[in-house]
Design a protein around this motif. Structure first.
Motif, short mmCIF file in Angstrom:
data_model
loop_
_atom_site.label_atom_id
_atom_site.label_comp_id
_atom_site.label_asym_id
_atom_site.label_seq_id
_atom_site.Cartn_x
_atom_site.Cartn_y
_atom_site.Cartn_z
N SER A 37 72.89 -34.64 -5.61
CA SER A 37 72.40 -36.25 -5.62
C SER A 37 72.44 -37.27 -5.85
N ALA A 38 73.08 -38.60 -5.33
CA ALA A 38 74.20 -39.34 -6.62
C ALA A 38 72.63 -40.08 -7.22
N HIS A 39 71.69 -40.15 -6.36
CA HIS A 39 70.65 -40.98 -6.66
C HIS A 39 69.08 -40.35 -6.32
N GLY A 49 79.93 -33.54 -12.61
CA GLY A 49 81.05 -33.59 -13.02
C GLY A 49 81.83 -33.47 -14.16
N LYS A 50 81.32 -33.49 -15.09
CA LYS A 50 81.28 -33.69 -16.45
C LYS A 50 82.49 -32.36 -16.87
N GLY A 72 82.53 -40.51 -5.39
CA GLY A 72 83.58 -41.14 -6.40
C GLY A 72 83.12 -41.26 -7.69
N MET A 73 81.23 -41.18 -7.45
CA MET A 73 80.63 -41.20 -8.59
C MET A 73 81.19 -39.65 -9.43
N LEU A 77 84.21 -38.73 -13.18
CA LEU A 77 83.22 -38.32 -14.43
C LEU A 77 84.35 -37.01 -14.65
N SER A 78 84.71 -36.44 -13.21
CA SER A 78 85.48 -35.15 -13.64
C SER A 78 87.03 -35.20 -13.47
N PRO A 79 87.66 -34.36 -14.09
CA PRO A 79 89.56 -35.05 -14.28
C PRO A 79 90.08 -33.90 -12.69
#
Length: 162
Positions: A37-39, A49-50, A72-73, A77-79
């Motif tokens: 969850s983004a939130h 993401g990283k 989007g988030m 963060l991700s390649p």
């Protein structure tokens, strides 16, 4: 190691995201499925993401409803290539808020966006991305598309009987 990561904002998104899971399993592509969850779990979002690429993930499919910040988030963060699935959720405005939140990304942070509740197409797109460098997956995509063509031809021939 997993090749496609499938994440969603909450368990309520699973009925939609199941279509991506099913098509990738049909193609024999390894998957990893999680709720991010983004939130509500921003630390988990950042870690996912990283570091997804360090676990062998090559494409991420991210489904989210409502404000739909997850795809989007993760893309920020991700390649990796990110495919966003807008989900028409209970707190959604007919799904348009989700579509626009995923579709309208700023320059430099692309998210490939499929139709509202279009997780099956997200799975197929992920397979096509992988198939660009994996001949076995490419062959499965070619066979799948030939099957789609055959179904249309069969349907057309059924109509000719009238």
């Amino acid at each position: 190691m997993s090749k496609v990561g499938i994440i969603m904002g909450s368990k309520s998104d699973l009925p939609v995201m199941q279509d991506a899971i099913d098509i990738l399993v049909e193609f024999g592509i390894e998957i990893e499925v999680d709720i991010v969850s983004a939130h509500r779990t921003p630390e988990k979002l950042f870690d996912y993401g990283k570091y997804a690429h360090t676990r062998g993930i090559q494409v991420i499919i991210a489904g989210a409803g409502g404000a739909a910040h997850l795809p989007g988030m993760v893309a920020s963060l991700s390649p990796l290539p990110i495919i966003g699935v807008p989900v028409k959720s209970s707190n959604s405005i007919d799904g348009w808020d989700s579509v626009l939140s995923i579709l309208q990304m700023p320059g430099g942070v692309p998210v490939a966006t499929v139709a509202l509740n279009g997780a099956k197409n997200a799975g197929i797109l992920a397979a096509q991305i992988l198939g660009s460098s994996d001949a076995d997956i490419l062959d499965k995509i070619i066979t799948y598309k030939a099957g789609l063509k055959a179904k249309v031809i069969d349907s057309a021939n059924e109509l000719k009987k009238f």
